[in-house]
Design a protein around this motif. Structure first.
Motif, mmCIF file in Angstrom:
data_model
loop_
_atom_site.group_PDB
_atom_site.id
_atom_site.type_symbol
_atom_site.label_atom_id
_atom_site.label_comp_id
_atom_site.label_asym_id
_atom_site.label_seq_id
_atom_site.Cartn_x
_atom_site.Cartn_y
_atom_site.Cartn_z
ATOM 1 N N LYS A 26 -6.335 -6.359 11.235
ATOM 2 C CA LYS A 26 -6.785 -4.973 11.274
ATOM 3 C C LYS A 26 -5.553 -4.090 11.445
ATOM 4 O O LYS A 26 -4.704 -4.373 12.288
ATOM 5 N N PHE A 27 -5.480 -3.039 10.655
ATOM 6 C CA PHE A 27 -4.321 -2.155 10.755
ATOM 7 C C PHE A 27 -4.750 -0.711 10.515
ATOM 8 O O PHE A 27 -5.742 -0.436 9.823
ATOM 9 N N SER A 28 -4.001 0.213 11.115
ATOM 10 C CA SER A 28 -4.305 1.642 10.996
ATOM 11 C C SER A 28 -3.437 2.267 9.909
ATOM 12 O O SER A 28 -2.262 1.939 9.767
ATOM 13 N N THR A 29 -4.058 3.174 9.147
ATOM 14 C CA THR A 29 -3.336 3.902 8.106
ATOM 15 C C THR A 29 -3.479 5.400 8.346
ATOM 16 O O THR A 29 -4.469 5.862 8.912
ATOM 17 N N VAL A 30 -2.488 6.136 7.893
ATOM 18 C CA VAL A 30 -2.504 7.584 8.017
ATOM 19 C C VAL A 30 -2.129 8.185 6.672
ATOM 20 O O VAL A 30 -1.348 7.595 5.906
ATOM 21 N N LEU A 31 -2.689 9.347 6.351
ATOM 22 C CA LEU A 31 -2.357 10.058 5.122
ATOM 23 C C LEU A 31 -1.150 10.956 5.406
ATOM 24 O O LEU A 31 -1.271 11.970 6.084
ATOM 25 N N ASP A 32 0.006 10.554 4.902
ATOM 26 C CA ASP A 32 1.249 11.262 5.184
ATOM 27 C C ASP A 32 1.520 12.326 4.124
ATOM 28 O O ASP A 32 2.606 12.418 3.559
ATOM 29 N N SER A 33 0.482 13.128 3.825
ATOM 30 C CA SER A 33 0.626 14.196 2.842
ATOM 31 C C SER A 33 -0.446 15.241 3.110
ATOM 32 O O SER A 33 -1.628 14.909 3.228
ATOM 33 N N SER A 34 -0.047 16.486 3.164
ATOM 34 C CA SER A 34 -1.000 17.560 3.454
ATOM 35 C C SER A 34 -1.893 17.876 2.273
ATOM 36 O O SER A 34 -2.915 18.541 2.415
ATOM 37 N N ILE A 35 -1.523 17.392 1.078
ATOM 38 C CA ILE A 35 -2.307 17.708 -0.122
ATOM 39 C C ILE A 35 -3.072 16.493 -0.643
ATOM 40 O O ILE A 35 -3.572 16.504 -1.750
ATOM 41 N N LEU A 65 0.830 -1.205 0.000
ATOM 42 C CA LEU A 65 0.000 0.000 0.000
ATOM 43 C C LEU A 65 0.865 1.256 0.000
ATOM 44 O O LEU A 65 0.482 2.284 -0.563
ATOM 45 N N GLU A 66 2.032 1.168 0.631
ATOM 46 C CA GLU A 66 2.939 2.314 0.684
ATOM 47 C C GLU A 66 3.851 2.365 -0.526
ATOM 48 O O GLU A 66 4.049 3.436 -1.116
ATOM 49 N N ASN A 67 4.410 1.217 -0.890
ATOM 50 C CA ASN A 67 5.458 1.200 -1.901
ATOM 51 C C ASN A 67 4.929 1.135 -3.328
ATOM 52 O O ASN A 67 5.241 1.974 -4.167
ATOM 53 N N VAL A 68 4.098 0.127 -3.595
ATOM 54 C CA VAL A 68 3.608 -0.073 -4.960
ATOM 55 C C VAL A 68 2.576 0.976 -5.346
ATOM 56 O O VAL A 68 2.547 1.449 -6.477
ATOM 57 N N HIS A 69 1.718 1.354 -4.382
ATOM 58 C CA HIS A 69 0.642 2.299 -4.678
ATOM 59 C C HIS A 69 0.908 3.678 -4.086
ATOM 60 O O HIS A 69 -0.019 4.386 -3.689
ATOM 61 N N GLY A 70 2.179 4.044 -4.031
ATOM 62 C CA GLY A 70 2.535 5.357 -3.500
ATOM 63 C C GLY A 70 1.913 6.499 -4.277
ATOM 64 O O GLY A 70 1.545 7.532 -3.710
ATOM 65 N N PHE A 71 1.751 6.336 -5.599
ATOM 66 C CA PHE A 71 1.177 7.403 -6.425
ATOM 67 C C PHE A 71 -0.337 7.488 -6.237
ATOM 68 O O PHE A 71 -0.872 8.544 -5.890
ATOM 69 N N SER A 72 -1.050 6.380 -6.437
ATOM 70 C CA SER A 72 -2.511 6.428 -6.384
ATOM 71 C C SER A 72 -3.020 6.720 -4.975
ATOM 72 O O SER A 72 -4.055 7.367 -4.807
ATOM 73 N N LEU A 73 -2.313 6.239 -3.947
ATOM 74 C CA LEU A 73 -2.750 6.473 -2.566
ATOM 75 C C LEU A 73 -2.068 7.683 -1.938
ATOM 76 O O LEU A 73 -2.371 8.042 -0.799
ATOM 77 N N ASN A 74 -1.143 8.305 -2.677
ATOM 78 C CA ASN A 74 -0.550 9.588 -2.285
ATOM 79 C C ASN A 74 -0.007 9.555 -0.856
ATOM 80 O O ASN A 74 -0.484 10.238 0.035
ATOM 81 N N ASN A 75 1.019 8.706 -0.666
ATOM 82 C CA ASN A 75 1.743 8.648 0.609
ATOM 83 C C ASN A 75 0.906 8.140 1.780
ATOM 84 O O ASN A 75 1.009 8.652 2.894
ATOM 85 N N LEU A 76 0.077 7.149 1.513
ATOM 86 C CA LEU A 76 -0.598 6.459 2.605
ATOM 87 C C LEU A 76 0.438 5.649 3.384
ATOM 88 O O LEU A 76 1.343 5.061 2.791
ATOM 89 N N ARG A 77 0.317 5.617 4.707
ATOM 90 C CA ARG A 77 1.272 4.888 5.535
ATOM 91 C C ARG A 77 0.541 3.930 6.477
ATOM 92 O O ARG A 77 -0.490 4.288 7.053
ATOM 93 N N VAL A 78 1.083 2.733 6.628
ATOM 94 C CA VAL A 78 0.599 1.780 7.624
ATOM 95 C C VAL A 78 1.338 2.081 8.914
ATOM 96 O O VAL A 78 2.569 1.994 8.974
ATOM 97 N N VAL A 79 0.598 2.459 9.956
ATOM 98 C CA VAL A 79 1.251 2.927 11.181
ATOM 99 C C VAL A 79 1.164 1.929 12.330
ATOM 100 O O VAL A 79 1.987 1.981 13.247
ATOM 101 N N GLU A 80 0.190 1.010 12.297
ATOM 102 C CA GLU A 80 0.055 0.106 13.437
ATOM 103 C C GLU A 80 -0.787 -1.107 13.069
ATOM 104 O O GLU A 80 -1.778 -0.986 12.348
#
Length: 306
Positions: free
Chosen positions: A171-180, A142-157
């Motif tokens: 179950k895992f938490s994700t955060v949007l690591d981009s202000s735009i 989700l972070e590496n392969v889909h970095g463009f389409s998900l715009n810096n989504l990060r798996v945090v926990e």
């Protein structure tokens, strides 16, 4: 699954390399969106002055007739088969009782969601089945392969893991690591995502959107032979957006993520796929679900056979 003969596989692979029905469907959806936009644009501009002249009425009627004609030209429905029944007749070899049970499990879950069904996509891809499964169950994709389409989504926990008799759930938490990131418009900064391995051939991803609305994506991955697999994507949601607009967005998003997948799948296919099972030696929690898959369906069972 039993392997098909070489001529059958090569014929199906060559046909799937240029999915004509899929291309026609995309063009049809795009045409719908453009015609609806054009019709609404003309309607707003004409009714802005609360008066409709004969010329303006003709200008409104023409795109309306074009839209009706375009809707009549809808492509054949085989590209949007929302079920799995065709898998039982698609393959030349009979399906084993074990895999019929897996197929029944998949169909049961899809029937539970059928009222929320929006789109289906079906591909035959020239990569081993195991590459696709590894890709789907590795959270880092989700972070590496889909970095463009998900715009810096990060798996945090990783919040919870749960093994089942023939799969598991995480179950895992994700955060949007981009202000735009455009997704910030409606979703919470941190959301909990569910990923479920229902059978060795079926994976379900559920993503919160906003106000308890969710998007569920079901992936069915069925081996054809050692180097090819079928990839079925079905998307379900309770979003109350205009159906035509929603389907257009989901088709575009699903197609974009597949195009992002292809180089990575090619990279995995160039490896010895048995090496992928070495991940069991890794303690990284983002690989828990694939490790569960490896424990259940690893080298002791010859994947892709029926």
């Amino acid at each position: 699954m039993a392997a098909m003969d070489g001529s059958s596989v090569s014929q199906k692979a060559s046909l799937s390399s240029l999915p004509i029905n899929l291309i026609r469907a995309r063009i049809w959806l795009l045409g719908n969106l453009l015609l609806v936009f054009g019709l609404l644009d003309r309607a707003v501009s004409i009714y802005a002055d609360s008066y409709v002249s004969a010329q303006e009425f003709v200008q409104l009627t023409i795109p309306a007739l074009l839209l009706m004609s375009w809707l009549y030209l809808k492509p054949e429905e085989d590209w949007v088969d929302s079920g799995l029944e065709h898998l039982q007749t698609y393959h030349e070899q009979p399906i084993s009782q074990r895999d019929k049970a897996y197929l029944s499990t998949a169909q049961h879950r899809m029937n539970e969601l059928k009222n929320l069904h929006q789109i289906s996509q079906h591909y035959t891809l020239p990569f081993p089945y195991l590459c696709q499964i590894y890709h789907l169950l590795n959270l880092k994709h989700l972070e590496n392969v889909h970095g463009f389409s998900l715009n810096n989504l990060r798996v945090v926990e990783i919040n919870e893991v749960k093994p089942t008799a023939i799969g598991g759930a995480i179950k895992f938490s994700t955060v949007l690591d981009s202000s735009i990131n455009a997704l910030r418009i409606w979703r919470q900064p941190v959301v909990e995502v569910d990923l479920v391995l229902h059978t060795p051939y079926m994976v379900e991803l559920t993503i919160p959107v906003y106000q308890e609305k969710r998007i569920t994506v079901i992936f069915n991955v069925w081996p054809i032979d050692e180097d090819h697999h079928e990839f079925l994507v079905d998307i379900y949601t309770d979003l109350k957006w205009p159906k035509l607009l929603l389907q257009g967005i989901l088709h575009f998003a699903a197609s974009l993520t597949l195009f992002e997948d292809l180089p990575y799948l090619k990279k995995l296919a160039d490896m010895n796929t048995k090496r992928l099972f070495n991940v069991r030696a890794s303690g990284h929690s983002t690989m828990w679900l694939f490790k569960r898959f490896a424990d259940l369906y690893g080298p002791k069972r010859r994947l892709g056979e029926r």
